[in-house]
Write a protein that holds these residues in place. Sequence first.
Motif, PDB file in Angstrom:
ATOM      1  N   SER A 219       0.820  -1.209   0.000  1.00  0.00           N
ATOM      2  CA  SER A 219       0.000   0.000   0.000  1.00  0.00           C
ATOM      3  C   SER A 219       0.854   1.260   0.000  1.00  0.00           C
ATOM      4  N   SER A 220       2.132   1.129   0.367  1.00  0.00           N
ATOM      5  CA  SER A 220       3.060   2.258   0.342  1.00  0.00           C
ATOM      6  C   SER A 220       4.248   1.895  -0.546  1.00  0.00           C
ATOM      7  N   ILE A 221       4.442   2.682  -1.611  1.00  0.00           N
ATOM      8  CA  ILE A 221       5.548   2.423  -2.532  1.00  0.00           C
ATOM      9  C   ILE A 221       6.326   3.721  -2.747  1.00  0.00           C
ATOM     10  N   PRO A 222       7.620   3.620  -3.077  1.00  0.00           N
ATOM     11  CA  PRO A 222       8.386   4.840  -3.333  1.00  0.00           C
ATOM     12  C   PRO A 222       7.938   5.498  -4.634  1.00  0.00           C
ATOM     13  N   PHE A 223       8.055   6.817  -4.676  1.00  0.00           N
ATOM     14  CA  PHE A 223       7.687   7.512  -5.904  1.00  0.00           C
ATOM     15  C   PHE A 223       8.669   7.182  -7.027  1.00  0.00           C
ATOM     16  N   GLN A 224       9.976   7.199  -6.713  1.00  0.00           N
ATOM     17  CA  GLN A 224      11.003   6.940  -7.708  1.00  0.00           C
ATOM     18  C   GLN A 224      11.623   5.567  -7.512  1.00  0.00           C
ATOM     19  N   GLY A 225      12.140   5.002  -8.600  1.00  0.00           N
ATOM     20  CA  GLY A 225      12.808   3.717  -8.526  1.00  0.00           C
ATOM     21  C   GLY A 225      12.595   2.923  -9.789  1.00  0.00           C
ATOM     22  N   ASN A 226      13.421   1.932  -9.986  1.00  0.00           N
ATOM     23  CA  ASN A 226      13.338   1.123 -11.202  1.00  0.00           C
ATOM     24  C   ASN A 226      12.271   0.044 -11.111  1.00  0.00           C
ATOM     25  N   GLU A 227      11.960  -0.401  -9.891  1.00  0.00           N
ATOM     26  CA  GLU A 227      11.030  -1.517  -9.731  1.00  0.00           C
ATOM     27  C   GLU A 227      10.089  -1.244  -8.565  1.00  0.00           C
ATOM     28  N   ASN A 228       8.820  -1.589  -8.738  1.00  0.00           N
ATOM     29  CA  ASN A 228       7.811  -1.405  -7.696  1.00  0.00           C
ATOM     30  C   ASN A 228       7.744   0.025  -7.180  1.00  0.00           C
ATOM     31  N   SER A 229       7.975   0.979  -8.055  1.00  0.00           N
ATOM     32  CA  SER A 229       7.838   2.386  -7.687  1.00  0.00           C
ATOM     33  C   SER A 229       6.626   2.958  -8.419  1.00  0.00           C
ATOM     34  N   PHE A 230       6.168   4.114  -7.961  1.00  0.00           N
ATOM     35  CA  PHE A 230       5.038   4.757  -8.615  1.00  0.00           C
ATOM     36  C   PHE A 230       5.389   5.149 -10.049  1.00  0.00           C
ATOM     37  N   GLU A 231       6.605   5.635 -10.244  1.00  0.00           N
ATOM     38  CA  GLU A 231       7.046   6.003 -11.597  1.00  0.00           C
ATOM     39  C   GLU A 231       6.994   4.808 -12.535  1.00  0.00           C
ATOM     40  N   SER A 232       7.511   3.665 -12.088  1.00  0.00           N
ATOM     41  CA  SER A 232       7.526   2.486 -12.957  1.00  0.00           C
ATOM     42  C   SER A 232       6.108   2.000 -13.243  1.00  0.00           C
ATOM     43  N   LEU A 233       5.223   2.167 -12.262  1.00  0.00           N
ATOM     44  CA  LEU A 233       3.827   1.775 -12.440  1.00  0.00           C
ATOM     45  C   LEU A 233       3.162   2.617 -13.525  1.00  0.00           C
ATOM     46  N   VAL A 234       3.402   3.930 -13.493  1.00  0.00           N
ATOM     47  CA  VAL A 234       2.827   4.819 -14.498  1.00  0.00           C
ATOM     48  C   VAL A 234       3.383   4.483 -15.879  1.00  0.00           C
ATOM     49  N   ARG A 235       4.687   4.207 -15.964  1.00  0.00           N
ATOM     50  CA  ARG A 235       5.305   3.919 -17.270  1.00  0.00           C
ATOM     51  C   ARG A 235       4.777   2.622 -17.877  1.00  0.00           C
ATOM     52  N   GLN A 236       4.310   1.702 -17.034  1.00  0.00           N
ATOM     53  CA  GLN A 236       3.692   0.475 -17.547  1.00  0.00           C
ATOM     54  C   GLN A 236       2.395   0.798 -18.298  1.00  0.00           C
ATOM     55  N   ILE A 237       1.743   1.856 -17.871  1.00  0.00           N
ATOM     56  CA  ILE A 237       0.430   2.204 -18.418  1.00  0.00           C
ATOM     57  C   ILE A 237       0.541   3.197 -19.566  1.00  0.00           C
ATOM     58  N   SER A 238       1.396   4.221 -19.410  1.00  0.00           N
ATOM     59  CA  SER A 238       1.473   5.277 -20.411  1.00  0.00           C
ATOM     60  C   SER A 238       2.871   5.876 -20.459  1.00  0.00           C
ATOM     61  N   SER A 239       3.361   6.058 -21.688  1.00  0.00           N
ATOM     62  CA  SER A 239       4.649   6.725 -21.872  1.00  0.00           C
ATOM     63  C   SER A 239       4.464   8.214 -22.127  1.00  0.00           C
ATOM     64  N   GLU A 240       3.194   8.649 -22.231  1.00  0.00           N
ATOM     65  CA  GLU A 240       2.908  10.045 -22.551  1.00  0.00           C
ATOM     66  C   GLU A 240       2.609  10.885 -21.315  1.00  0.00           C
ATOM     67  N   LYS A 241       2.070  10.262 -20.281  1.00  0.00           N
ATOM     68  CA  LYS A 241       1.688  10.997 -19.084  1.00  0.00           C
ATOM     69  C   LYS A 241       2.840  11.022 -18.084  1.00  0.00           C
ATOM     70  N   HIS A 242       3.117  12.192 -17.531  1.00  0.00           N
ATOM     71  CA  HIS A 242       4.206  12.323 -16.561  1.00  0.00           C
ATOM     72  C   HIS A 242       3.763  11.760 -15.212  1.00  0.00           C
TER      73      HIS A 242
END
Length: 274
Positions: A126-149
């Motif tokens: 339920s708590s994940i880091p914003f930045q990181g290569n794996e299991n981060s919020f950034e990586s989660l967003v990139r799985q869904i969209s490469s256009e949205k920041h």
Amino acid sequence: MNKETAVLGNSDGTRLSHESETTLEHVVNIVPKLIEWMIKSGVGYTEFSTALKAVFYNEAIKELNRISQKKTDSAISLLSGLNRRDVRAFCQTYGEYVLVDQLSLQLPVSVPARVLGAWLVQALPSSIPFQGNENSFESLVRQISSEKHPKSILLELKRLGHVIEEGEQVVLQNSNFNSNLHVDENKKIFPKNISDHLAAGILNLTQNTNFLEQAIFADELTQDSIDKLTQLSSDLWKLMSKALVSAAIEYCKSDQGTKNANKRFRLGIYQYDE
């Protein structure tokens, strides 16, 4: 023609009729509060415009039934403004009418909603880091969209109350996914009230009916006067609603089982100040 009405033409540059132009202008004046509600709830133009296609399709079908005209693709397309490909798709997928529960399965899902879905499906903490290569919020967003920041998606999810930030962590707020029965019930009642209110006014304008559809307006008031008017409105409504409910119960009892007891009645009241 002023600048405001100049935009109310067709895409090919032709003018709408006076009736069409003024109707569209007034409808556009009604819509902002609905758009405000949708944006606050995380519904964007893409989802809304997709849903509107089915609404226009349904209403075109109803109008063709009303005037006893054959429901061809061309006729539906002409009345609704949908292209014939969309009309044919609706006909083949749903038949004559598009049901709301069928439509909900076909609506596009926004990127923030898909990010939340991926978070839950992948059973991430339920708590994940914003930045990181794996299991981060950034990586989660990139799985869904490469256009949205990722930061934009985070801000949107925070606005909707689905996540909060705690230091460098993004924390999922599971309570926001649970159904609020009181709110859900109000969401069912409110559109019915508004729909019948609109129906009364529109029929009065288009078919010369005489439904009760009135309002009292006053401005340049102090807050004290607003408070007194609000209380008076509430007191009068309690008296009126008590009498109406009592009468409605009696009529329902006397009409029950009769062959022509196929009508419904709704009387509404609203109060607003700013």
